[in-house]
Each structure stands twice: as structure tokens, then as C-alpha cells.
Design a protein around this motif. Sequence first.
Motif, PDB file in Angstrom:
ATOM      1  N   LEU A  57      69.579   4.746  49.194  1.00  0.00           N
ATOM      2  CA  LEU A  57      68.745   3.901  50.029  1.00  0.00           C
ATOM      3  C   LEU A  57      68.541   2.592  49.289  1.00  0.00           C
ATOM      4  CD1 LEU A  57      65.617   4.942  52.030  1.00  0.00           C
ATOM      5  CD2 LEU A  57      65.772   2.723  50.907  1.00  0.00           C
ATOM      6  N   ILE A  58      69.066   1.530  49.876  1.00  0.00           N
ATOM      7  CA  ILE A  58      69.031   0.212  49.237  1.00  0.00           C
ATOM      8  C   ILE A  58      68.233  -0.740  50.117  1.00  0.00           C
ATOM      9  CG2 ILE A  58      70.424  -1.731  48.424  1.00  0.00           C
ATOM     10  CD1 ILE A  58      72.717   0.311  48.025  1.00  0.00           C
ATOM     11  N   SER A  59      67.251  -1.398  49.510  1.00  0.00           N
ATOM     12  CA  SER A  59      66.432  -2.354  50.246  1.00  0.00           C
ATOM     13  C   SER A  59      66.545  -3.718  49.587  1.00  0.00           C
ATOM     14  CB  SER A  59      64.969  -1.879  50.255  1.00  0.00           C
ATOM     15  OG  SER A  59      64.143  -2.870  50.832  1.00  0.00           O
ATOM     16  N   ASN A  60      67.029  -4.690  50.344  1.00  0.00           N
ATOM     17  CA  ASN A  60      67.181  -6.061  49.851  1.00  0.00           C
ATOM     18  C   ASN A  60      67.982  -6.112  48.552  1.00  0.00           C
ATOM     19  OD1 ASN A  60      66.818  -8.826  50.123  1.00  0.00           O
ATOM     20  ND2 ASN A  60      64.983  -8.837  48.849  1.00  0.00           N
ATOM     21  N   THR A  79      68.245  -3.821  46.319  1.00  0.00           N
ATOM     22  CA  THR A  79      67.703  -2.987  45.246  1.00  0.00           C
ATOM     23  C   THR A  79      67.802  -1.520  45.628  1.00  0.00           C
ATOM     24  OG1 THR A  79      66.145  -4.710  44.599  1.00  0.00           O
ATOM     25  CG2 THR A  79      65.649  -2.470  43.867  1.00  0.00           C
ATOM     26  N   ILE A  98      66.669   2.044  45.789  1.00  0.00           N
ATOM     27  CA  ILE A  98      65.383   2.736  45.653  1.00  0.00           C
ATOM     28  C   ILE A  98      65.638   4.213  45.369  1.00  0.00           C
ATOM     29  CG2 ILE A  98      63.170   3.229  46.741  1.00  0.00           C
ATOM     30  CD1 ILE A  98      63.624   0.262  46.434  1.00  0.00           C
ATOM     31  N   PHE A  99      66.503   4.848  46.183  1.00  0.00           N
ATOM     32  CA  PHE A  99      66.874   6.242  45.993  1.00  0.00           C
ATOM     33  C   PHE A  99      68.395   6.324  45.906  1.00  0.00           C
ATOM     34  CE2 PHE A  99      62.843   6.565  48.270  1.00  0.00           C
ATOM     35  CZ  PHE A  99      62.166   7.513  47.523  1.00  0.00           C
ATOM     36  N   MET A 134      64.763   9.178  42.722  1.00  0.00           N
ATOM     37  CA  MET A 134      64.270   7.821  42.804  1.00  0.00           C
ATOM     38  C   MET A 134      64.804   7.032  41.615  1.00  0.00           C
ATOM     39  SD  MET A 134      60.299   6.569  43.141  1.00  0.00           S
ATOM     40  CE  MET A 134      60.066   7.172  44.803  1.00  0.00           C
ATOM     41  N   GLY A 141      62.178   2.919  37.364  1.00  0.00           N
ATOM     42  CA  GLY A 141      61.283   1.809  37.654  1.00  0.00           C
ATOM     43  C   GLY A 141      60.407   2.056  38.857  1.00  0.00           C
ATOM     44  N   PHE A 142      60.755   3.082  39.614  1.00  0.00           N
ATOM     45  CA  PHE A 142      59.923   3.459  40.748  1.00  0.00           C
ATOM     46  C   PHE A 142      59.280   4.807  40.453  1.00  0.00           C
ATOM     47  CE2 PHE A 142      63.238   0.738  42.404  1.00  0.00           C
ATOM     48  CZ  PHE A 142      62.523  -0.177  43.151  1.00  0.00           C
ATOM     49  N   GLY A 143      58.105   4.997  40.979  1.00  0.00           N
ATOM     50  CA  GLY A 143      57.441   6.270  40.772  1.00  0.00           C
ATOM     51  C   GLY A 143      56.730   6.309  39.443  1.00  0.00           C
ATOM     52  N   GLY A 144      55.911   7.322  39.243  1.00  0.00           N
ATOM     53  CA  GLY A 144      55.134   7.454  38.018  1.00  0.00           C
ATOM     54  C   GLY A 144      55.929   8.097  36.917  1.00  0.00           C
ATOM     55  N   SER A 145      55.346   8.108  35.721  1.00  0.00           N
ATOM     56  CA  SER A 145      56.032   8.647  34.552  1.00  0.00           C
ATOM     57  C   SER A 145      55.490   9.977  34.106  1.00  0.00           C
ATOM     58  CB  SER A 145      55.937   7.637  33.400  1.00  0.00           C
ATOM     59  OG  SER A 145      56.653   6.470  33.735  1.00  0.00           O
ATOM     60  N   LEU A 146      54.443  10.462  34.745  1.00  0.00           N
ATOM     61  CA  LEU A 146      53.889  11.775  34.426  1.00  0.00           C
ATOM     62  C   LEU A 146      54.426  12.746  35.468  1.00  0.00           C
ATOM     63  CD1 LEU A 146      51.948  13.064  32.375  1.00  0.00           C
ATOM     64  CD2 LEU A 146      50.111  12.727  34.027  1.00  0.00           C
ATOM     65  N   SER A 157      58.232  10.707  31.309  1.00  0.00           N
ATOM     66  CA  SER A 157      59.532  10.030  31.350  1.00  0.00           C
ATOM     67  C   SER A 157      59.383   8.554  31.059  1.00  0.00           C
ATOM     68  CB  SER A 157      60.187  10.224  32.712  1.00  0.00           C
ATOM     69  OG  SER A 157      59.366   9.722  33.732  1.00  0.00           O
TER      70      SER A 157
END
Lengths: 199, 200
Positions: free
Chosen positions: A3-6, A8, A10-11, A16, A19-24, A199
Motif C-alpha cells: 500500500l503506497i500513498s503519495n 511512500t 505504508i504497508f 507496516m 517508521g510507522f507504528g509504535g516500537s513497543l 523495536s
Amino acid sequence: MGLISNGTTIFDNGSMASGFGGSLNFISKVTASSSSSIEFTSGIDSTYKEYIFYMVNIHTSGDGDNFQFNLSTDGGSTYAVTKTSTFFRAGHDEADTTTELTYITGRDRAQSTLDQVLHQNLGTGSDESMSGYLRIFNPASTTFVKHFLSEVSANNTNNKLEQNFIAGYANTTSAINAVKFVTSANLIESGDFLLFGVS
Amino acid sequence: MAVVSGGTTLIDNGALDAGVPTGSLTLLSTQTASASATIDFTSGIDSTYDSYVFKFYNIHPSANTAAIQFQGSTDGGSSYGVTMTSTIFTVLHTEDGAETGFTYQAGDDIAQGTGFMKLHRHCGIDNDMSQNGELTIYNPSSTTFVKHFMSRFSGSWHAPGEMENFTAGYFNTTSAVNAIQFKFSSGNIDDGIIKMYGVA
């Protein structure tokens, strides 16, 4: 399908993008129910450089029990890794008669395979428990010993709050791949154990 | 292409919508040491996050008994020498059990100094020894408050043994702190990973 938006991503490929989503990252949760031990025998590997166990409202069946943990290099077949550690605590009782900030020589370890105590003399009043965390750094390393840090806050047997600070290392260059929590004599009556990877 | 679900925009213009829950600990950058004199973080420290967490994994010095330490910058890393006041205490236990310690380290704190603050003292150099821990800096972009920090480390003492270090303090400036440098008190950072996270 990605899944690419503009421009970038994303998935992609089922996950994911960085750079997206949390690290815990939540890995697993175990709830004690009159359990002789709580063991994590999967999910501890080279995926993360740091693993955090959150222990919430740990309640034991035996007044004055210690709560402790050990580590395994064979997936949980045995739990007896050599450890060197420190232990100090701050304490204050409900009657306001005792305060302390003390290194506890009996609860540290010096090249010992015994369980590492996280709290001693847990109270078993119905409203009493222990909560805190245990962090293990890079358990899959085959180069370095495995350092850990813990901090817990708990009700002691004599209506006293104790805050314990534990640090140390598993003195092995074998990968640590399982962790076991037990009491010194009785059961873990209730409480939640949550394992996260950073992560 | 935007992704909209139930009338709610989830993804648009190359980014997750701000309303999408992603967790509050966000990895910003990772640096891996390789005989590095310093590790500098000169971007990404701004007003985006309330606090910034640096995590240290298997930091290994080239010089025995060196201390891993840090300083801040208010000019994007051109200079590192912000005035700070700090505390440090250590907990120690040797492998032979002969020595324990629980001590405030008066010689390693800083009182309105511009030197580097120690995060872990007397690091061991054996191949299997390293230092691990984290440092949190609170609201570094504030132009109202001084910038407080706290850290806790578990590491290999050179003796050998376990040494735990607690530090706290503040950069005594109301200028924004926008870069952080890590280095050993002598020698290089032989090996190790430092990750920087933002906490929303």
C-alpha cells in the motif's frame, strides 16, 4: 500487495513499513491462576534487542514468599543460568515507623545459578500484590553476557511498601530463550505477565 | 492514494493520519558504533515529542575502565558544552562476591559544569562485556524550562562484576537542546547500538 500513498510505502509484504507504528510490540500475555510457575518459552529470540516483562498485581498464596525469576538457554528445559546481580530497595511502612534505603546483600547474586529475587516477603492480604517490570537486553546475543534491569513495587508482609531495584547479567554467551517466574515456596495465585519486544 | 474506512481517513499523502493509534514510543533513528569516536544525534530532536528516549544496547569501549558519557548542544551539534547540574549513584557487586557498593559518586556529578556527564562508569573491556540502558531527556525544545534528564544503566564492571548506574540532572538553559553526543571518556565506542525514540 503493498500500500503506497503519495510515493511512500505504508504497508508491504504483510507488515507496516519502518517508521510507522509504535516500537513497543506486544508478544504475549499469561494470567496466573494458582500457578506453580509462569514460563515464557517462545517469542524470545533475535527479533528485538530488548524484551520487557510487565508484571501486574502478582499475588502469591504463601505469606512471606519471595518472588523470583530464572533464565534458560535450552528453551525452558532447565532454568539455571549463572548470574551476578545487585539488589537495593526503598521501604516505608503504613505506620510511618520505618523507612529505609538499603543494599540487600542476601538478595544479590555472585556467579550463582539460583533464582534471582525480585521481591522478598510478599504480603498475601487480599488487596496486596506486586507490580513492576523486568527488562532483558539482547538475549539472543552469542557475543555478550545478557544484562537485565528490574524495578518492582510491592506490599510486604508487615504492611510495608517496598520498592526494589535489581540489575545484573546472565553470565553466558549462549542465547537466552526462555524465562520463568516462581515464588520461593508456594503458588502464584493471580496476576498478569505481559511480554513486549522493543523495536 | 488515500485510505478511508467508514468515513475516517487512515492514510493520506504518504503518512498515517494523526488519529490512527500507533503506540506512543516511536523509533526515530538508529546508529551503530564501529570504532566510533562519537555518536551524534543532530536531527530529529525538536518539539515533535514531549520527551526523547535513547536506548543503549551492548555498548563496548576500546579502553578499559572508560565511562560512557553524553553532552547536549543548542546549536545543532556545532558545539557540545551546555551547562548542567547532575547526580550519579552506583550499585556494585563483583562476581567473586567480595565487593558490594551502593554509593553516591561525588567525583562524577556535575555542578554547573559544561563537561560530559557519565552514564556508566568503569566499563569493562572483555569481549563479552557491555553496557545497556536508557536515557530520557524531557521536553528538550522548551524555551521556558531547563531540560531535565534521567538514566539507568546495567553494565559490566571491569573487576569483573555488575554495576548499575543512576543519573539525573538538567541542562541549565532555556535555549532548545537540539543535538546530543555520546562518547567514552577515553578511546572509542568499539561496538554497540544507540536508538533514539520520541515519546508522544
